[in-house]
Write a protein that holds these residues in place. Structure first.
Motif, PDB file in Angstrom:
ATOM      1  N   LEU A 129      -5.402  -5.385  -6.079  1.00 31.35           N
ATOM      2  CA  LEU A 129      -4.145  -5.206  -5.344  1.00 31.35           C
ATOM      3  C   LEU A 129      -4.378  -4.494  -4.017  1.00 31.35           C
ATOM      4  CD1 LEU A 129      -1.757  -4.219  -8.280  1.00 31.35           C
ATOM      5  CD2 LEU A 129      -1.927  -6.425  -7.113  1.00 31.35           C
ATOM      6  N   LEU A 130      -5.255  -3.479  -4.014  1.00 27.38           N
ATOM      7  CA  LEU A 130      -5.536  -2.764  -2.768  1.00 27.38           C
ATOM      8  C   LEU A 130      -6.254  -3.650  -1.754  1.00 27.38           C
ATOM      9  CD1 LEU A 130      -6.601   0.774  -4.089  1.00 27.38           C
ATOM     10  CD2 LEU A 130      -4.599   0.233  -2.686  1.00 27.38           C
ATOM     11  N   SER A 131      -7.143  -4.538  -2.236  1.00 23.85           N
ATOM     12  CA  SER A 131      -7.830  -5.430  -1.300  1.00 23.85           C
ATOM     13  C   SER A 131      -6.846  -6.395  -0.654  1.00 23.85           C
ATOM     14  CB  SER A 131      -8.944  -6.202  -2.019  1.00 23.85           C
ATOM     15  OG  SER A 131      -8.412  -7.162  -2.914  1.00 23.85           O
ATOM     16  N   LEU A 169      -4.262  -8.866   3.793  1.00 24.59           N
ATOM     17  CA  LEU A 169      -3.120  -9.692   4.183  1.00 24.59           C
ATOM     18  C   LEU A 169      -2.310  -9.074   5.323  1.00 24.59           C
ATOM     19  CD1 LEU A 169      -1.914 -11.061   0.723  1.00 24.59           C
ATOM     20  CD2 LEU A 169      -3.210 -12.248   2.485  1.00 24.59           C
ATOM     21  N   PRO A 170      -1.905  -7.790   5.247  1.00 25.88           N
ATOM     22  CA  PRO A 170      -1.147  -7.224   6.375  1.00 25.88           C
ATOM     23  C   PRO A 170      -1.960  -7.130   7.664  1.00 25.88           C
ATOM     24  CG  PRO A 170      -0.858  -5.887   4.398  1.00 25.88           C
ATOM     25  CD  PRO A 170      -1.966  -6.846   4.109  1.00 25.88           C
ATOM     26  N   ILE A 171      -3.256  -6.807   7.542  1.00 24.47           N
ATOM     27  CA  ILE A 171      -4.079  -6.703   8.759  1.00 24.47           C
ATOM     28  C   ILE A 171      -4.242  -8.076   9.405  1.00 24.47           C
ATOM     29  CG2 ILE A 171      -6.418  -6.245   9.590  1.00 24.47           C
ATOM     30  CD1 ILE A 171      -6.540  -3.863   7.719  1.00 24.47           C
ATOM     31  N   THR A 172      -4.482  -9.101   8.589  1.00 25.74           N
ATOM     32  CA  THR A 172      -4.592 -10.451   9.136  1.00 25.74           C
ATOM     33  C   THR A 172      -3.288 -10.873   9.803  1.00 25.74           C
ATOM     34  OG1 THR A 172      -6.154 -11.019   7.370  1.00 25.74           O
ATOM     35  CG2 THR A 172      -5.189 -12.837   8.599  1.00 25.74           C
ATOM     36  N   LEU A 206       7.512  -4.902  13.080  1.00 28.30           N
ATOM     37  CA  LEU A 206       6.979  -5.479  11.838  1.00 28.30           C
ATOM     38  C   LEU A 206       5.451  -5.573  11.836  1.00 28.30           C
ATOM     39  CD1 LEU A 206       7.496  -6.664   9.082  1.00 28.30           C
ATOM     40  CD2 LEU A 206       7.850  -8.914  10.148  1.00 28.30           C
ATOM     41  N   PRO A 207       4.810  -6.161  12.862  1.00 31.75           N
ATOM     42  CA  PRO A 207       3.337  -6.193  12.818  1.00 31.75           C
ATOM     43  C   PRO A 207       2.705  -4.814  12.907  1.00 31.75           C
ATOM     44  CG  PRO A 207       4.152  -7.097  14.893  1.00 31.75           C
ATOM     45  CD  PRO A 207       5.332  -6.947  14.008  1.00 31.75           C
ATOM     46  N   LEU A 208       3.338  -3.873  13.612  1.00 35.63           N
ATOM     47  CA  LEU A 208       2.795  -2.510  13.677  1.00 35.63           C
ATOM     48  C   LEU A 208       2.852  -1.842  12.302  1.00 35.63           C
ATOM     49  CD1 LEU A 208       4.232  -1.205  17.070  1.00 35.63           C
ATOM     50  CD2 LEU A 208       1.849  -1.756  16.537  1.00 35.63           C
ATOM     51  N   ILE A 209       3.961  -2.037  11.607  1.00 33.50           N
ATOM     52  CA  ILE A 209       4.081  -1.487  10.246  1.00 33.50           C
ATOM     53  C   ILE A 209       3.052  -2.141   9.324  1.00 33.50           C
ATOM     54  CG2 ILE A 209       5.591  -1.357   8.227  1.00 33.50           C
ATOM     55  CD1 ILE A 209       7.960  -1.134  10.183  1.00 33.50           C
ATOM     56  N   ALA A 210       2.887  -3.467   9.464  1.00 31.83           N
ATOM     57  CA  ALA A 210       1.910  -4.178   8.636  1.00 31.83           C
ATOM     58  C   ALA A 210       0.497  -3.657   8.898  1.00 31.83           C
ATOM     59  CB  ALA A 210       1.985  -5.676   8.914  1.00 31.83           C
ATOM     60  N   LEU A 211       0.163  -3.418  10.163  1.00 32.88           N
ATOM     61  CA  LEU A 211      -1.164  -2.905  10.499  1.00 32.88           C
ATOM     62  C   LEU A 211      -1.389  -1.521   9.901  1.00 32.88           C
ATOM     63  CD1 LEU A 211      -3.814  -3.198  12.080  1.00 32.88           C
ATOM     64  CD2 LEU A 211      -2.639  -2.238  14.069  1.00 32.88           C
ATOM     65  N   ALA A 212      -0.391  -0.647  10.039  1.00 29.97           N
ATOM     66  CA  ALA A 212      -0.519   0.702   9.480  1.00 29.97           C
ATOM     67  C   ALA A 212      -0.649   0.656   7.965  1.00 29.97           C
ATOM     68  CB  ALA A 212       0.685   1.553   9.896  1.00 29.97           C
ATOM     69  N   ALA A 213       0.155  -0.196   7.324  1.00 28.19           N
ATOM     70  CA  ALA A 213       0.090  -0.310   5.862  1.00 28.19           C
ATOM     71  C   ALA A 213      -1.266  -0.858   5.422  1.00 28.19           C
ATOM     72  CB  ALA A 213       1.212  -1.208   5.362  1.00 28.19           C
ATOM     73  N   ALA A 256      -8.097   2.327   3.425  1.00 26.52           N
ATOM     74  CA  ALA A 256      -8.685   3.645   3.171  1.00 26.52           C
ATOM     75  C   ALA A 256      -8.650   3.969   1.681  1.00 26.52           C
ATOM     76  CB  ALA A 256      -7.936   4.704   3.974  1.00 26.52           C
ATOM     77  N   ALA A 257      -7.523   3.654   1.024  1.00 29.83           N
ATOM     78  CA  ALA A 257      -7.414   3.895  -0.414  1.00 29.83           C
ATOM     79  C   ALA A 257      -8.392   3.007  -1.181  1.00 29.83           C
ATOM     80  CB  ALA A 257      -5.983   3.634  -0.875  1.00 29.83           C
ATOM     81  N   PHE A 258      -8.584   1.767  -0.723  1.00 25.27           N
ATOM     82  CA  PHE A 258      -9.524   0.851  -1.372  1.00 25.27           C
ATOM     83  C   PHE A 258     -10.946   1.395  -1.311  1.00 25.27           C
ATOM     84  CE2 PHE A 258     -12.526  -2.709  -0.970  1.00 25.27           C
ATOM     85  CZ  PHE A 258     -12.277  -3.388  -2.154  1.00 25.27           C
ATOM     86  N   VAL A 259     -11.353   1.876  -0.143  1.00 24.85           N
ATOM     87  CA  VAL A 259     -12.707   2.410   0.015  1.00 24.85           C
ATOM     88  C   VAL A 259     -12.912   3.616  -0.894  1.00 24.85           C
ATOM     89  CG1 VAL A 259     -14.271   3.557   1.632  1.00 24.85           C
ATOM     90  CG2 VAL A 259     -13.024   1.511   2.350  1.00 24.85           C
TER      91      VAL A 259
END
Length: 502
Positions: A208-210, A215-218, A232-239, A245-248
């Protein structure tokens, strides 16, 4: 480990490679073939502009989002098993897409195609690494695989043009059915099964984290350069960055991570991934402009434009196949660097193109395509070869993800740079004097709009507007080419620095 004791591949492995090359060709062909069908399906399904964008983009979104998960899943449940499941799903989704009766149905089908494609791409590459253990044979086999991927992209306009001249728009999707049928029948007899015996259970939170990262970064990468810093894209990028970071952090704590971050500790692995990203970013962006130039500036039909691209495709095939053989005598890093320099020279030549020199454009594109063939083949081999055999699925998935993100970055960022150059040249252009305000505004947005506008104007003014728009578009193309030359030269330096042991 001594490479001279690795077993040689037999006829079964080489026939199996041919089977694996078929879906690779199909998946890459699907990237370009849909663009020609958009006007036809638009007239039938009548999608909104937003729905049209999702029909085109959702396939790439799903592939980019699921590649890492599917690559590591194959290491756990079996790469052949995952490949067969993906092939069956891809064939079924192809039929669903071909006979879609609404835009929403086609978007859903394209979503399924992307998820299925993500299971097939890393599975084919990781199986090749298992079938061909000798480094020389593996390099040649991966060269064949990379060649088929590139040829599919090059042949998309030709195949799409032929189908659309004789059949309805859904025919472009039905290409997947016979190919996947062949794979389902032949794979159990020709392809080995392989899984990582030390792999643990799949970690659902990591999956789920991956997805929440990629998806939001793409999405943001595609949206920000086109529409600017909207919420919307700025929020997606931040999310996406927060999820990344949580995935790593989670991967570092797990005993059996979804993605083994230790792979990035290898300099060859890191360098090859970055080179692949840069190469595909520049190639993807310039391909978008070249296909438009041939149709809208040179005035070729989609089919004729595709046929013009056959010569570069042949050059790419030859160099992709020759690169692994050349790497047996010259260090692969040196071959890679030389190829990148050749591509940089092609981009440099393209900066001299004008609206009246399509043959010069073709020569430049041929040169950079010839240089790109070895890059695809050798960087992929370096990525897979730098990883342990049991991690081949994860490594190949990372290589594919790097390529997908490279294409997205190139089209979004460099494509926006070229579009901005076009708009800048057309804003305030005296060629638009006398053109109605609404039509002039559309003409400043894109060359396609300018061609449509010129069709409704009187002869002297129409020629004036069309000539200015073609020159402005060509200026955007040469701007992208100049950036591509710099990036490819930088990638050549990176190859020398990071691939010294290869």
């Amino acid at each position: 480990m001594r490479t001279d004791i690795e077993p040689k591949a037999g006829p079964k492995e080489w026939i199996g490679l041919a089977v694996l090359a078929l879906p690779t060709l199909l998946l890459s062909l699907d990237v370009t073939v849909l663009h020609l069908a958009v006007p036809h399906l638009g007239a039938d399904l009548k999608p909104s502009s937003t729905q049209t964008l999702w029909i085109i983009d959702i396939y790439g979104f799903m592939i980019a989002g699921f590649l890492v998960t599917m690559g590591t899943l194959g290491d756990r449940i079996g790469r052949r098993r995952l490949l067969l499941a993906g092939a069956a799903a891809f064939g079924a989704a192809s039929v669903l897409a071909a006979y879609s009766t609404s835009a929403e149905m086609l978007i859903a089908a394209r979503t399924l195609l992307g998820v299925a494609g993500a299971t097939i791409m890393p599975s084919t590459l990781s199986l090749i690494s298992n079938m061909f253990r000798d480094p020389r044979e593996r390099g040649l086999a991966i060269g064949v695989w990379a060649t088929m991927f590139s040829v599919g992209i090059a042949l998309g306009p030709v195949v799409g043009g032929l189908l659309l001249e004789h059949f309805w728009w859904g025919s472009v999707f039905l290409l997947g059915v016979p190919v996947m049928a062949i794979l389902l029948v032949a794979a159990p007899f020709l392809l080995p099964e392989f899984r990582d015996p030390g792999a643990g259970r799949l970690d659902p939170p990591s999956v789920l984290l991956s997805l929440a990262t990629l998806l939001p970064i793409t999405f943001a990468i595609k949206e920000l350069p086109v529409y600017g810093p909207r919420p919307l894209p700025l929020i997606a990028l931040a999310a996406g960055l927060a999820a990344g970071a949580a995935f790593v952090r989670r991967q570092r704590r797990l005993a059996d991570p979804l993605l083994d971050l230790r792979l990035f500790g290898d300099r060859v692995f890191r360098g090859a991934l970055l080179i692949m990203l840069i190469s595909l970013a520049t190639l993807g962006a310039v391909y978008l402009f070249v296909t438009q130039y041939l149709q809208l500036v040179a005035g070729l039909s989609p089919l004729r434009a595709g046929l013009w691209l056959l010569a570069p495709a042949v050059g790419l095939v030859v160099t992709s196949m020759a690169a692994p053989l050349l790497a047996r005598r010259i260090p692969a890093g040196h071959v890679l660097a030389g190829s990148l320099v050749l591509s940089a020279a092609g981009f440099a030549l393209m900066t001299q193109v004008t609206a009246a020199t399509p043959l010069l454009l073709l020569a430049a594109f041929f040169l950079l395509y010839v240089g790109s063939g070895p890059v695809s083949a050798l960087s992929t081999d370096l990525v897979v070869g730098a990883a342990p055999p049991e991690k081949a699925g994860a490594a190949s998935a990372l290589g594919e993800t790097s390529g997908e993100l490279g294409l997205a970055l190139g089209i979004a960022i460099l494509g926006s740079v070229g579009t901005a150059a076009y708009r800048g040249a057309m804003t305030g252009s005296p060629a638009l004097d006398g053109v109605p305000a609404a039509a002039a505004e559309g003409t400043r947005e894109s060359l396609a709009a300018a061609v449509a506008t010129a069709g409704g104007l009187e002869a002297p003014l129409a020629g004036q507007v069309l000539g200015a728009a073609k020159e402005a578009f060509t200026g955007g193309l040469t701007t992208v080419a100049a950036i591509g030359a710099v990036l490819m030269a930088g990638a050549a330096v990176l190859a020398v620095v990071t691939q010294r042991r290869s």
